[in-house]
Design a protein around this motif. Structure first.
Motif, PDB file in Angstrom:
ATOM      1  N   CYS A  98       7.130 -12.303  -3.828  1.00  0.00           N
ATOM      2  CA  CYS A  98       5.824 -12.357  -4.479  1.00  0.00           C
ATOM      3  C   CYS A  98       5.067 -11.044  -4.355  1.00  0.00           C
ATOM      4  O   CYS A  98       4.463 -10.571  -5.316  1.00  0.00           O
ATOM      5  CB  CYS A  98       5.010 -13.507  -3.879  1.00  0.00           C
ATOM      6  N   CYS A  99       5.082 -10.425  -3.167  1.00  0.00           N
ATOM      7  CA  CYS A  99       4.275  -9.225  -2.938  1.00  0.00           C
ATOM      8  C   CYS A  99       4.682  -8.060  -3.852  1.00  0.00           C
ATOM      9  O   CYS A  99       3.824  -7.502  -4.537  1.00  0.00           O
ATOM     10  CB  CYS A  99       4.350  -8.826  -1.462  1.00  0.00           C
ATOM     11  N   PRO A 100       5.961  -7.662  -3.909  1.00  0.00           N
ATOM     12  CA  PRO A 100       6.330  -6.573  -4.829  1.00  0.00           C
ATOM     13  C   PRO A 100       6.056  -6.898  -6.294  1.00  0.00           C
ATOM     14  O   PRO A 100       5.641  -6.019  -7.064  1.00  0.00           O
ATOM     15  CB  PRO A 100       7.837  -6.396  -4.576  1.00  0.00           C
ATOM     16  N   MET A 101       6.269  -8.171  -6.691  1.00  0.00           N
ATOM     17  CA  MET A 101       6.024  -8.543  -8.078  1.00  0.00           C
ATOM     18  C   MET A 101       4.533  -8.455  -8.425  1.00  0.00           C
ATOM     19  O   MET A 101       4.159  -7.998  -9.503  1.00  0.00           O
ATOM     20  CB  MET A 101       6.542  -9.954  -8.343  1.00  0.00           C
ATOM     21  N   GLU A 102       3.684  -8.865  -7.510  1.00  0.00           N
ATOM     22  CA  GLU A 102       2.248  -8.782  -7.765  1.00  0.00           C
ATOM     23  C   GLU A 102       1.759  -7.345  -7.709  1.00  0.00           C
ATOM     24  O   GLU A 102       0.814  -6.970  -8.393  1.00  0.00           O
ATOM     25  CB  GLU A 102       1.489  -9.656  -6.774  1.00  0.00           C
ATOM     26  N   LEU A 103       2.403  -6.524  -6.882  1.00  0.00           N
ATOM     27  CA  LEU A 103       2.076  -5.098  -6.863  1.00  0.00           C
ATOM     28  C   LEU A 103       2.367  -4.482  -8.229  1.00  0.00           C
ATOM     29  O   LEU A 103       1.535  -3.750  -8.789  1.00  0.00           O
ATOM     30  CB  LEU A 103       2.888  -4.395  -5.781  1.00  0.00           C
ATOM     31  N   ALA A 104       3.535  -4.780  -8.777  1.00  0.00           N
ATOM     32  CA  ALA A 104       3.895  -4.260 -10.094  1.00  0.00           C
ATOM     33  C   ALA A 104       2.943  -4.783 -11.160  1.00  0.00           C
ATOM     34  O   ALA A 104       2.500  -4.032 -12.048  1.00  0.00           O
ATOM     35  CB  ALA A 104       5.338  -4.642 -10.431  1.00  0.00           C
ATOM     36  N   LYS A 105       2.601  -6.055 -11.096  1.00  0.00           N
ATOM     37  CA  LYS A 105       1.683  -6.644 -12.074  1.00  0.00           C
ATOM     38  C   LYS A 105       0.321  -5.946 -12.024  1.00  0.00           C
ATOM     39  O   LYS A 105      -0.262  -5.604 -13.070  1.00  0.00           O
ATOM     40  CB  LYS A 105       1.507  -8.129 -11.793  1.00  0.00           C
ATOM     41  N   THR A 106      -0.182  -5.717 -10.820  1.00  0.00           N
ATOM     42  CA  THR A 106      -1.483  -5.057 -10.669  1.00  0.00           C
ATOM     43  C   THR A 106      -1.458  -3.649 -11.227  1.00  0.00           C
ATOM     44  O   THR A 106      -2.367  -3.238 -11.955  1.00  0.00           O
ATOM     45  CB  THR A 106      -1.876  -5.028  -9.176  1.00  0.00           C
ATOM     46  N   ARG A 107      -0.410  -2.896 -10.895  1.00  0.00           N
ATOM     47  CA  ARG A 107      -0.319  -1.507 -11.380  1.00  0.00           C
ATOM     48  C   ARG A 107      -0.180  -1.463 -12.906  1.00  0.00           C
ATOM     49  O   ARG A 107      -0.781  -0.608 -13.568  1.00  0.00           O
ATOM     50  CB  ARG A 107       0.872  -0.817 -10.722  1.00  0.00           C
ATOM     51  N   LEU A 108       0.603  -2.381 -13.472  1.00  0.00           N
ATOM     52  CA  LEU A 108       0.781  -2.397 -14.920  1.00  0.00           C
ATOM     53  C   LEU A 108      -0.504  -2.764 -15.642  1.00  0.00           C
ATOM     54  O   LEU A 108      -0.811  -2.215 -16.707  1.00  0.00           O
ATOM     55  CB  LEU A 108       1.892  -3.386 -15.302  1.00  0.00           C
ATOM     56  N   GLN A 132       8.411   7.399  -4.643  1.00  0.00           N
ATOM     57  CA  GLN A 132       7.264   8.158  -4.149  1.00  0.00           C
ATOM     58  C   GLN A 132       6.823   7.738  -2.746  1.00  0.00           C
ATOM     59  O   GLN A 132       6.381   8.575  -1.952  1.00  0.00           O
ATOM     60  CB  GLN A 132       6.092   8.014  -5.116  1.00  0.00           C
ATOM     61  N   GLU A 133       6.926   6.438  -2.441  1.00  0.00           N
ATOM     62  CA  GLU A 133       6.361   5.934  -1.186  1.00  0.00           C
ATOM     63  C   GLU A 133       7.353   5.194  -0.308  1.00  0.00           C
ATOM     64  O   GLU A 133       6.999   4.792   0.808  1.00  0.00           O
ATOM     65  CB  GLU A 133       5.182   4.996  -1.498  1.00  0.00           C
ATOM     66  N   GLY A 134       8.575   5.003  -0.804  1.00  0.00           N
ATOM     67  CA  GLY A 134       9.571   4.310  -0.014  1.00  0.00           C
ATOM     68  C   GLY A 134       9.352   2.802   0.024  1.00  0.00           C
ATOM     69  O   GLY A 134       8.537   2.250  -0.718  1.00  0.00           O
ATOM     70  N   LEU A 135      10.078   2.140   0.935  1.00  0.00           N
ATOM     71  CA  LEU A 135       9.999   0.685   1.051  1.00  0.00           C
ATOM     72  C   LEU A 135       8.598   0.230   1.443  1.00  0.00           C
ATOM     73  O   LEU A 135       8.137  -0.835   1.031  1.00  0.00           O
ATOM     74  CB  LEU A 135      11.021   0.206   2.083  1.00  0.00           C
ATOM     75  N   ARG A 136       7.925   1.033   2.227  1.00  0.00           N
ATOM     76  CA  ARG A 136       6.562   0.674   2.632  1.00  0.00           C
ATOM     77  C   ARG A 136       5.640   0.590   1.422  1.00  0.00           C
ATOM     78  O   ARG A 136       4.767  -0.280   1.360  1.00  0.00           O
ATOM     79  CB  ARG A 136       6.046   1.706   3.627  1.00  0.00           C
ATOM     80  N   GLY A 137       5.830   1.467   0.470  1.00  0.00           N
ATOM     81  CA  GLY A 137       5.005   1.429  -0.729  1.00  0.00           C
ATOM     82  C   GLY A 137       5.271   0.201  -1.579  1.00  0.00           C
ATOM     83  O   GLY A 137       4.344  -0.409  -2.122  1.00  0.00           O
ATOM     84  N   VAL A 138       6.553  -0.194  -1.692  1.00  0.00           N
ATOM     85  CA  VAL A 138       6.904  -1.381  -2.469  1.00  0.00           C
ATOM     86  C   VAL A 138       6.290  -2.635  -1.854  1.00  0.00           C
ATOM     87  O   VAL A 138       5.945  -3.581  -2.564  1.00  0.00           O
ATOM     88  CB  VAL A 138       8.437  -1.520  -2.564  1.00  0.00           C
ATOM     89  N   ASN A 139       6.151  -2.631  -0.537  1.00  0.00           N
ATOM     90  CA  ASN A 139       5.594  -3.787   0.169  1.00  0.00           C
ATOM     91  C   ASN A 139       4.112  -3.622   0.486  1.00  0.00           C
ATOM     92  O   ASN A 139       3.594  -4.304   1.383  1.00  0.00           O
ATOM     93  CB  ASN A 139       6.373  -4.039   1.458  1.00  0.00           C
ATOM     94  N   ARG A 140       3.428  -2.758  -0.237  1.00  0.00           N
ATOM     95  CA  ARG A 140       1.998  -2.582  -0.030  1.00  0.00           C
ATOM     96  C   ARG A 140       1.265  -3.909  -0.269  1.00  0.00           C
ATOM     97  O   ARG A 140       1.462  -4.568  -1.288  1.00  0.00           O
ATOM     98  CB  ARG A 140       1.451  -1.538  -0.999  1.00  0.00           C
ATOM     99  N   GLY A 141       0.433  -4.290   0.662  1.00  0.00           N
ATOM    100  CA  GLY A 141      -0.298  -5.538   0.545  1.00  0.00           C
ATOM    101  C   GLY A 141       0.443  -6.738   1.112  1.00  0.00           C
ATOM    102  O   GLY A 141      -0.002  -7.877   0.948  1.00  0.00           O
ATOM    103  N   VAL A 201      -9.038  -8.993  -1.597  1.00  0.00           N
ATOM    104  CA  VAL A 201      -8.675  -7.878  -0.721  1.00  0.00           C
ATOM    105  C   VAL A 201      -7.268  -7.394  -1.041  1.00  0.00           C
ATOM    106  O   VAL A 201      -7.011  -6.188  -1.124  1.00  0.00           O
ATOM    107  CB  VAL A 201      -8.790  -8.298   0.752  1.00  0.00           C
ATOM    108  N   LYS A 202      -6.339  -8.326  -1.236  1.00  0.00           N
ATOM    109  CA  LYS A 202      -4.953  -7.957  -1.565  1.00  0.00           C
ATOM    110  C   LYS A 202      -4.885  -7.131  -2.848  1.00  0.00           C
ATOM    111  O   LYS A 202      -4.209  -6.103  -2.908  1.00  0.00           O
ATOM    112  CB  LYS A 202      -4.095  -9.215  -1.714  1.00  0.00           C
ATOM    113  N   SER A 203      -5.596  -7.572  -3.873  1.00  0.00           N
ATOM    114  CA  SER A 203      -5.580  -6.858  -5.151  1.00  0.00           C
ATOM    115  C   SER A 203      -6.151  -5.456  -4.999  1.00  0.00           C
ATOM    116  O   SER A 203      -5.632  -4.491  -5.577  1.00  0.00           O
ATOM    117  CB  SER A 203      -6.376  -7.643  -6.196  1.00  0.00           C
ATOM    118  N   ARG A 204      -7.206  -5.313  -4.196  1.00  0.00           N
ATOM    119  CA  ARG A 204      -7.809  -3.994  -4.002  1.00  0.00           C
ATOM    120  C   ARG A 204      -6.881  -3.062  -3.223  1.00  0.00           C
ATOM    121  O   ARG A 204      -6.798  -1.870  -3.536  1.00  0.00           O
ATOM    122  CB  ARG A 204      -9.145  -4.141  -3.281  1.00  0.00           C
ATOM    123  N   LEU A 205      -6.178  -3.607  -2.257  1.00  0.00           N
ATOM    124  CA  LEU A 205      -5.238  -2.789  -1.498  1.00  0.00           C
ATOM    125  C   LEU A 205      -4.063  -2.350  -2.368  1.00  0.00           C
ATOM    126  O   LEU A 205      -3.591  -1.216  -2.263  1.00  0.00           O
ATOM    127  CB  LEU A 205      -4.729  -3.572  -0.290  1.00  0.00           C
TER     128      LEU A 205
END
Length: 294
Positions: A98-108, A132-141, A201-205
């Protein structure tokens, strides 16, 4: 809690446990893919001399009947607390997807439209973030997603269980589907209400750093800065539209899953070739107990 309704004995408890043990995502696509792949593999590797399954439908029914009680069975018995814990376990495990998918959704959703857009799609977005950010970036939030999903899924399934019992949702009830829709939609609303500020908070991060330098050092810093800048109402921003969407989506989801599971378990519990008795001596439904008792 009293006697469990016949419907719940055959359907609802299996749903959170299967999320916790296999599917692992809040969107409809990945659970469907996971189940379909499970059917495919089992049908491919079974013995042709003594086949275990007669076909895809029979395979589906067997899995539903035999393997849908892991979390509640581990907890020992069906109770309000264990319903909450089973749902919470499902919410925690599905965060990995869920976290990586929502990260992609937010950025798009936040990128510029037209030729100037940064990402061509979800996979391209995640690939660029990884480079650009590695695995940590993909799991942001991830931490905030875990804080949101774990309790909200517990509330989700507990509320559905309590509401279906209170409404008397029985398979023979002519108002079964409307009752399931009401219980599912209400459960979705309660689930969002329980952790909506964490979702903000998650969306903002996850959006932080997309346009300019990152602003937040973590969850608490995001909460502190957001509150100072906009007050407590910032944590309810977008709540009305979320709840308007939550009711129909979750109403349809829970009603569909419960009806399908009830049918599948009922068919599996009935011996092949046997017709339903016209006048049973005692009240009887499909002879299948709560998954926790299997």
């Amino acid at each position: 809690m009293g006697r469990a309704s016949g419907l719940l004995e055959r359907a609802s408890p299996g749903y959170p446990e299967r999320w916790a043990t296999g599917a692992g995502c809040s969107g409809p696509g990945l659970p469907t893919f996971h189940w379909a792949l499970s059917f495919q593999v089992r049908l491919q590797v079974q013995s042709m001399e003594k086949p275990q399954y007669q076909g895809t439908l029979h395979c589906f029914q067997s899995i539903i009947r035999q393997e849908s009680g892991n979390t509640l069975r581990a907890l020992g018995r069906d109770s309000p607390l264990n319903q909450f814990l089973a749902g919470a376990a499902a919410g925690a495990i599905q965060c990995v997807i869920c976290c990586p998918m929502e990260l992609a959704k937010t950025r798009l959703q936040l990128q510029d439209a037209g030729p100037a857009r940064t990402y061509r799609g979800s996979l391209d977005c995640l690939a660029q973030i990884y480079r650009q950010e590695g695995l940590r970036g993909v799991n942001r939030g991830m931490a905030s997603t875990l804080l949101r999903e774990t309790p909200s899924f517990g509330v989700y399934f507990l509320a559905y269980d309590v509401l279906t019992r209170a409404l008397g949702c029985e398979p023979e009830d002519r108002l079964l589907v409307p009752k399931l829709l009401l219980a599912g939609g209400t459960s979705g609303i309660l689930s969002w209400l329980s952790t909506y500020p964490v979702d903000v908070v998650k969306s903002r991060l996850q959006a932080d750093g997309l346009r300019g330098a990152p602003r937040y050092r973590g969850i608490l810093d995001c909460v502190r800065q957001s509150y100072r800048a906009e007050g407590w109402r910032v944590f309810t921003r977008g709540l009305a539209s979320t709840l308007l969407r939550a009711f129909p989506v979750n109403a349809a989801t829970f009603a569909t899953v419960t009806v399908v599971l009830t049918y599948a378990r009922g068919e599996e519990a009935r011996p092949e070739g046997d017709a339903l008795p016209a006048a049973p001596a005692a009240p009887a439904g499909p002879a299948l107990a709560q998954p926790s008792s299997l």
